[in-house]
Scaffold this active site. Structure first.
Site, short mmCIF file in Angstrom:
data_model
loop_
_atom_site.label_atom_id
_atom_site.label_comp_id
_atom_site.label_asym_id
_atom_site.label_seq_id
_atom_site.Cartn_x
_atom_site.Cartn_y
_atom_site.Cartn_z
N LYS A 94 0.58 56.82 32.21
CA LYS A 94 0.66 57.20 33.62
C LYS A 94 -0.76 57.40 34.13
O LYS A 94 -1.61 57.94 33.41
CB LYS A 94 1.47 58.49 33.75
CG LYS A 94 1.69 58.97 35.17
CD LYS A 94 2.56 60.23 35.22
CE LYS A 94 2.83 60.68 36.64
NZ LYS A 94 3.70 61.89 36.68
N SER A 143 7.84 61.49 39.61
CA SER A 143 6.63 60.81 40.00
C SER A 143 6.14 59.80 38.96
O SER A 143 5.27 58.99 39.26
CB SER A 143 5.52 61.84 40.23
OG SER A 143 5.19 62.48 39.02
N SER A 187 9.60 64.92 36.69
CA SER A 187 9.02 63.59 36.83
C SER A 187 9.07 62.68 35.60
O SER A 187 8.72 61.51 35.70
CB SER A 187 7.57 63.69 37.28
OG SER A 187 7.54 63.96 38.65
N1 GLN Z 1 9.65 66.03 42.55
C1 GLN Z 1 8.91 67.16 42.11
C2 GLN Z 1 7.74 67.42 43.02
O1 GLN Z 1 7.51 66.62 43.88
C3 GLN Z 1 8.48 67.02 40.67
C4 GLN Z 1 7.31 66.15 40.48
C5 GLN Z 1 6.81 66.16 39.06
O2 GLN Z 1 7.51 66.53 38.15
N2 GLN Z 1 5.55 65.79 38.91
O3 GLN Z 1 7.05 68.38 42.89
#
Ligand code: GLN
Length: 486
Positions: A76, A151, A175
């Site tokens: 990532k 994400s 995410s």
């Molecule tokens: N959707 C969540 C957020 O926007 C989790 C994102 C993540 O786990 N990085 O904070």
């Protein structure tokens, strides 16, 4: 060969029926053929991959190979990689090349894994759909009009589209699990503190945790084992001995108590997701597990608590991006203050700005007690709910996502709708627990559904073992999308 299990790939490498260079070449060719459709990669490191593969082949020839030596992988783009662009999905870091490797990246390099590239993500890991990236959205390999989840959507899509067998991700509020579910693969986030955050660009430090993607739980176990371990450069890294995550793979399901939280099954799940989740749970029971009802009474408060704490930490973490030492700097400005303002205004996208504003607000004098302290109290209650539930069960099961993948652009205008999609995942991060998502069938539009398994602290091996037993008896995890250019 990339479509085989890690164990089979490693055996073929040792038997010299395939070389690491051939594997890397195959992975790169698939990326070239398929990624035009998917946009899973921000950077493809063609030369670096082939050089790493040659080194891996030399290690294999010298009899010095580990289980991941020669295996292609993607990171990532939140993980710093020495000499290779690390953008974090942001214009702010669009030109940033890190002078050092993240701890996870060094561990996997040392293990001999071959990095083919860096994957697309929501900007600074803020999002649930992978649409807020500076590099444009990633598309779901099962249906390119749908989101892959976020994400870590690029990593999930890259594994789902069979461009790489394994990839890393991070999970602050879901995410890893959420894109794993929407892309029909397996993804695990371990106990907070088990994977070093050194060199992993911070979003919300008390929640961020590196995790692993693969098609199967067995492969996830191998990757995660290589990622975990104490690192003195991360003050929240836990100093303990880490279990081999593959240790529970052969443990039968008989005797396993699976807790089903009443609140997860009350409402909110779409009918197609509910049907697949129920069927998967029935399969666990058939395989010998016992089902017990548990309660997480404060689960409904997880979204409001998370969306105060995460932005609060983000507003502090992101203050380092000021256009001075690295990252985007505005081309023209009047004085130092104007340079900060313009660089940040130009460098950050809308969702990141929204989080910084919310975070600054909840931390401000007069609101700190009403929002931030309150959210911390809820966080404690949520963790206590899990502790109480684990007195009655060994693992907790439920949906990962309320729906299957939705259309690109469908929720971008309504951030609250987007946040509500995290309803089943964020509580786990607030409590710091390990959790995984594995394929559990298909819902509307023939799109994948994920089942979430949540474990008690340091229960990674047990979780992966349960998922592996399920995957021995079912074939959802072997289903592959048809990607054009394949
Ligand atoms: N959707 C969540 C957020 O926007 C989790 C994102 C993540 O786990 N990085 O904070």
């Amino acid at each position: 060969m990339i479509d085989s299990s890690l164990k089979d790939i490693a055996a073929a490498l040792r038997a010299k029926t395939v070389s690491a260079v051939e594997l890397a070449t195959d992975s790169l060719a698939r990326i070239a053929a398929r990624d035009g459709q998917i946009n899973a990669f921000v950077t493809v490191d063609h030369d670096g991959a082939l050089a790493a593969a040659r080194t891996a082949d030399a290690r294999i020839a010298a009899g010095d190979a580990g289980p991941l030596t020669g295996i292609p992988l993607a990171h990532k783009d939140v993980f710093c990689t020495e000499g290779v662009l690390t953008t974090c999905g942001s214009k702010m870091l669009a030109n940033f090349t890190s002078p050092y490797d993240a701890h996870v990246v060094s561990l996997l390099k040392a293990a001999g894994a071959v990095m083919v590239g860096k994957t697309n993500m929501d900007e600074f890991a803020m999002g649930s759909s992978n649409e807020s990236s500076h590099s444009g959205p990633t598309r779901n390999p099962w249906d390119t009009t749908k989101v892959p989840g976020g994400s870590s959507g690029g990593s999930a899509a890259a594994v789902a589209a069979r461009m790489v067998p394994i990839a890393t991700g991070t999970d602050t509020g879901g995410s890893v699990r959420q894109p794993a579910a929407l892309c029909g693969i397996t993804g695990i986030k371990p106990t907070y503190g088990s994977v070093s955050r050194f060199g992993m660009i911070a979003y919300a430090s008390s929640l961020d945790q590196g995790g692993a993607f693969a098609r199967s739980a067995e492969d996830c176990a191998q990757l995660l084992t290589a990622m975990m371990g104490h690192d003195p450069r991360d003050s929240t890294s836990l100093e303990r001995s880490y279990d081999d995550c593959s240790a529970g793979l052969s443990q039968p399901l008989a005797g396993l108590r699976i807790g089903l939280p009443r609140e997860f099954f009350a409402e909110g799940m779409s009918a197609d997701v509910r049907a697949a989740v129920d069927a998967a749970i029935a399969e666990y029971r058939k395989l010998g597990a016992t089902l017990v009802e548990v309660s997480l009474p404060n689960a409904r408060l997880a979204i409001p608590a998370y969306y105060v704490i995460a932005p609060a930490e983000a507003s502090s973490n992101l203050s380092r991006f000021d256009g001075v030492r690295y990252g985007h700097r505005a081309a023209s400005y009047t004085d130092l203050n104007d340079m900060y303002c313009k660089s940040r205004a130009e460098g950050f996208g809308a969702e990141v700005k929204r989080r910084i504003l919310v975070g600054t607000y909840v931390l401000s004098h007069g609101y700190y007690d009403a929002y931030y302290i309150k959210a911390q109290k809820l966080r404690r209650l949520i963790a206590q709910d899990f502790a109480a539930a684990f007195e009655h069960c060994d693992i907790i099961a439920g949906p990962t996502n309320p729906t299957v993948a939705y259309g690109l652009g469908e929720k971008t205008a309504d951030p609250v709708q987007m946040y509500l999609g995290d309803i089943y995942t964020v509580a786990v991060n607030l409590a710091g627990l390990p959790a995984l998502s594995h394929p559990a069938g298909f819902g509307a539009g023939a799109l994948p559904v994920g089942l979430q398994l949540i474990g008690n602290y340091f229960g990674e091996a047990r979780l992966l073992g349960a998922a592996h037993q399920f995957q021995q008896a079912t074939d959802w995890h072997t289903r592959a999308p048809t990607v054009q250019g394949a």
